[in-house]
Scaffold this active site. Sequence first.
Site, PDB file in Angstrom:
ATOM      1  N   SER A  20      -6.904  -4.979  -1.104  1.00  0.00           N
ATOM      2  CA  SER A  20      -6.717  -4.452   0.241  1.00  0.00           C
ATOM      3  C   SER A  20      -5.208  -4.405   0.258  1.00  0.00           C
ATOM      4  O   SER A  20      -4.492  -5.284   0.275  1.00  0.00           O
ATOM      5  CB  SER A  20      -7.450  -5.216   1.158  1.00  0.00           C
ATOM      6  OG  SER A  20      -7.092  -4.807   2.636  1.00  0.00           O
ATOM      7  N   GLY A  71       2.068  -7.185   8.531  1.00  0.00           N
ATOM      8  CA  GLY A  71       1.259  -7.687   9.804  1.00  0.00           C
ATOM      9  C   GLY A  71       0.034  -6.946  10.209  1.00  0.00           C
ATOM     10  O   GLY A  71      -0.219  -6.524  11.193  1.00  0.00           O
ATOM     11  N   CYS A 128      -5.757 -13.731   9.093  1.00  0.00           N
ATOM     12  CA  CYS A 128      -5.129 -13.197  10.119  1.00  0.00           C
ATOM     13  C   CYS A 128      -4.911 -14.652  11.432  1.00  0.00           C
ATOM     14  O   CYS A 128      -5.651 -15.286  11.180  1.00  0.00           O
ATOM     15  CB  CYS A 128      -5.870 -12.206  10.999  1.00  0.00           C
ATOM     16  SG  CYS A 128      -6.929 -11.170  10.161  1.00  0.00           S
ATOM     17  N   THR A 191      -2.366 -13.443  -0.389  1.00  0.00           N
ATOM     18  CA  THR A 191      -1.002 -13.793  -0.759  1.00  0.00           C
ATOM     19  C   THR A 191      -0.503 -15.248  -0.264  1.00  0.00           C
ATOM     20  O   THR A 191      -1.314 -15.970   0.617  1.00  0.00           O
ATOM     21  CB  THR A 191       0.264 -12.912  -0.056  1.00  0.00           C
ATOM     22  OG1 THR A 191      -0.180 -13.087   1.367  1.00  0.00           O
ATOM     23  CG2 THR A 191      -0.084 -11.643  -0.427  1.00  0.00           C
ATOM     24  N   GLY A 215       1.904 -10.388  -6.748  1.00  0.00           N
ATOM     25  CA  GLY A 215       2.328  -9.786  -7.770  1.00  0.00           C
ATOM     26  C   GLY A 215       2.337 -10.818  -9.218  1.00  0.00           C
ATOM     27  O   GLY A 215       1.834 -12.091  -8.813  1.00  0.00           O
ATOM     28  N   GLY A 263      -3.508  -5.094  -6.915  1.00  0.00           N
ATOM     29  CA  GLY A 263      -2.679  -4.885  -5.883  1.00  0.00           C
ATOM     30  C   GLY A 263      -1.337  -4.448  -5.964  1.00  0.00           C
ATOM     31  O   GLY A 263      -1.179  -3.245  -6.324  1.00  0.00           O
ATOM     32  N   THR A 264      -0.321  -5.387  -5.826  1.00  0.00           N
ATOM     33  CA  THR A 264       0.866  -5.119  -6.123  1.00  0.00           C
ATOM     34  C   THR A 264       1.281  -4.135  -7.464  1.00  0.00           C
ATOM     35  O   THR A 264       2.288  -3.340  -7.212  1.00  0.00           O
ATOM     36  CB  THR A 264       1.622  -6.594  -6.323  1.00  0.00           C
ATOM     37  OG1 THR A 264       1.483  -7.109  -5.166  1.00  0.00           O
ATOM     38  CG2 THR A 264       3.174  -6.159  -6.376  1.00  0.00           C
TER      39      THR A 264
HETATM   40  C1  FMN Z   1       1.902  -4.866   1.006  1.00  0.00           C
HETATM   41  C2  FMN Z   1       0.594  -5.451   1.173  1.00  0.00           C
HETATM   42  C3  FMN Z   1      -0.445  -5.529   2.148  1.00  0.00           C
HETATM   43  C4  FMN Z   1      -1.762  -6.112   1.961  1.00  0.00           C
HETATM   44  N1  FMN Z   1      -2.517  -5.899   3.105  1.00  0.00           N
HETATM   45  C5  FMN Z   1      -3.839  -6.902   3.181  1.00  0.00           C
HETATM   46  C6  FMN Z   1      -4.582  -6.481   4.095  1.00  0.00           C
HETATM   47  O1  FMN Z   1      -4.505  -5.692   4.832  1.00  0.00           O
HETATM   48  N2  FMN Z   1      -5.887  -7.357   3.981  1.00  0.00           N
HETATM   49  C7  FMN Z   1      -6.030  -8.258   3.094  1.00  0.00           C
HETATM   50  O2  FMN Z   1      -7.121  -9.098   2.935  1.00  0.00           O
HETATM   51  N3  FMN Z   1      -5.053  -8.560   2.114  1.00  0.00           N
HETATM   52  C8  FMN Z   1      -3.813  -7.866   2.122  1.00  0.00           C
HETATM   53  N4  FMN Z   1      -2.908  -7.855   1.016  1.00  0.00           N
HETATM   54  C9  FMN Z   1      -3.230  -8.960   0.035  1.00  0.00           C
HETATM   55  C10 FMN Z   1      -3.810  -8.328  -1.296  1.00  0.00           C
HETATM   56  O3  FMN Z   1      -4.968  -7.639  -0.956  1.00  0.00           O
HETATM   57  C11 FMN Z   1      -3.838  -9.232  -2.590  1.00  0.00           C
HETATM   58  O4  FMN Z   1      -4.778 -10.216  -2.154  1.00  0.00           O
HETATM   59  C12 FMN Z   1      -2.819 -10.030  -2.746  1.00  0.00           C
HETATM   60  O5  FMN Z   1      -1.519  -8.891  -2.975  1.00  0.00           O
HETATM   61  C13 FMN Z   1      -2.649 -10.530  -4.273  1.00  0.00           C
HETATM   62  O6  FMN Z   1      -2.949  -9.463  -5.315  1.00  0.00           O
HETATM   63  P1  FMN Z   1      -1.803  -8.608  -6.103  1.00  0.00           P
HETATM   64  O7  FMN Z   1      -0.726  -9.781  -6.541  1.00  0.00           O
HETATM   65  O8  FMN Z   1      -2.212  -8.090  -7.027  1.00  0.00           O
HETATM   66  O9  FMN Z   1      -1.013  -7.871  -5.223  1.00  0.00           O
HETATM   67  C14 FMN Z   1      -1.761  -7.067   1.103  1.00  0.00           C
HETATM   68  C15 FMN Z   1      -0.792  -7.213   0.052  1.00  0.00           C
HETATM   69  C16 FMN Z   1       0.286  -6.367   0.194  1.00  0.00           C
HETATM   70  C17 FMN Z   1       1.227  -6.890  -1.069  1.00  0.00           C
END
Ligand code: FMN
Length: 299
Positions: A20, A71, A128, A191, A215, A263-264
């Site tokens: 997400s 945010g 949140c 994160t 990441g 994600g990233t």
């Molecule tokens: C730019 C950005 C926006 C994100 N927005 C959300 C969000 O709206 N809701 C949510 O549950 N997680 C959000 N996340 C967290 C990701 O869904 C994910 O849990 C986290 O980035 C770890 O995965 P990754 O290392 O593959 O990015 C966001 C992450 C990033 C980098």
Amino acid sequence: MNLEVKLAGVTFKNPVTTASGTFGSGAEYEEFVDLSALGAVTTKGVANVPWEGNPTPRIAETYGGMLNAVGLQNPGIELFCERDIPHLKEKNASIIVNVCGRTVEDYVEVVERLSDEPVDLLEINVSCPNVKAGGIAFGQNPDALYDITKAIKAKAKQPIVMKLSPNVTDITEMAKAAEAGGSDALSLINTITGMKIDIHRRKFVLANQTGGMSGPAIKPVAVRMIYQVHKACSLPIIGMGGVMTGEDAIELMMAGATMVAVGTANFHNPRATMDVLDGIKAYMERYHIEDINEIIGCM
Ligand SMILES: Cc1cc2nc3c(=O)[nH]c(=O)nc-3n(C[C@H](O)[C@H](O)[C@H](O)COP(=O)(O)O)c2cc1C
């Protein structure tokens, strides 16, 4: 070769979804990704009303990842239902909607609004800020997590997946609270809170000062937490955190994830989801694995 997985009673054609907030509602990636080829598209967090998000700068690079403090900027549930859900359906995508809110009532309003929509799962982001509890995130207090899970489960028509924050001492305590509250599955990890300082200007790089780290650098934390949660409770898991390749996805699945979110990785390779799917197939061929379900939680 079978790639189909079942999670919270829903069958997905393969275990790969999007994390997400890194994939919008899919439209911005259509040039690179066939949305119907994914297990599901998980959409950016949506609240009951539009949110502007945080002031900029709200993104920064780090070694092996990034910090974000977007945010939870979002258009609100009405526009999302009018614009994004029909588009995803037209593309034949399975849909996991990520829900955010400031109060329990906010979350419940979104979940109720989605009850007649063609949505497969509701992923509830409990990282949140909880305004009513004085800024403590629901995701960091097991009692608050139990309460909000129960309240959402009572109103949700689709299965719910509580998304856990890694910013806790014991992730299994949070997983058990969500399980006791009636969650149908869990997703982890969100994160990890971090900070970056511009030493030349003596200023915080992010306007928000802190941001969420994501990441490849966080993958070992994700693997460890998925493993612990898989051992501690019986709910299926959507795993995420640093997945860049099919082999990364396999690692999270061996730790206990039934599905894996990318994600990233999408930000530097917009085809990352497709590459992860191809990598999973290549791994299965190499080790003569007929059914992907064989490896889930095998550690
Ligand atoms: C730019 C950005 C926006 C994100 N927005 C959300 C969000 O709206 N809701 C949510 O549950 N997680 C959000 N996340 C967290 C990701 O869904 C994910 O849990 C986290 O980035 C770890 O995965 P990754 O290392 O593959 O990015 C966001 C992450 C990033 C980098």
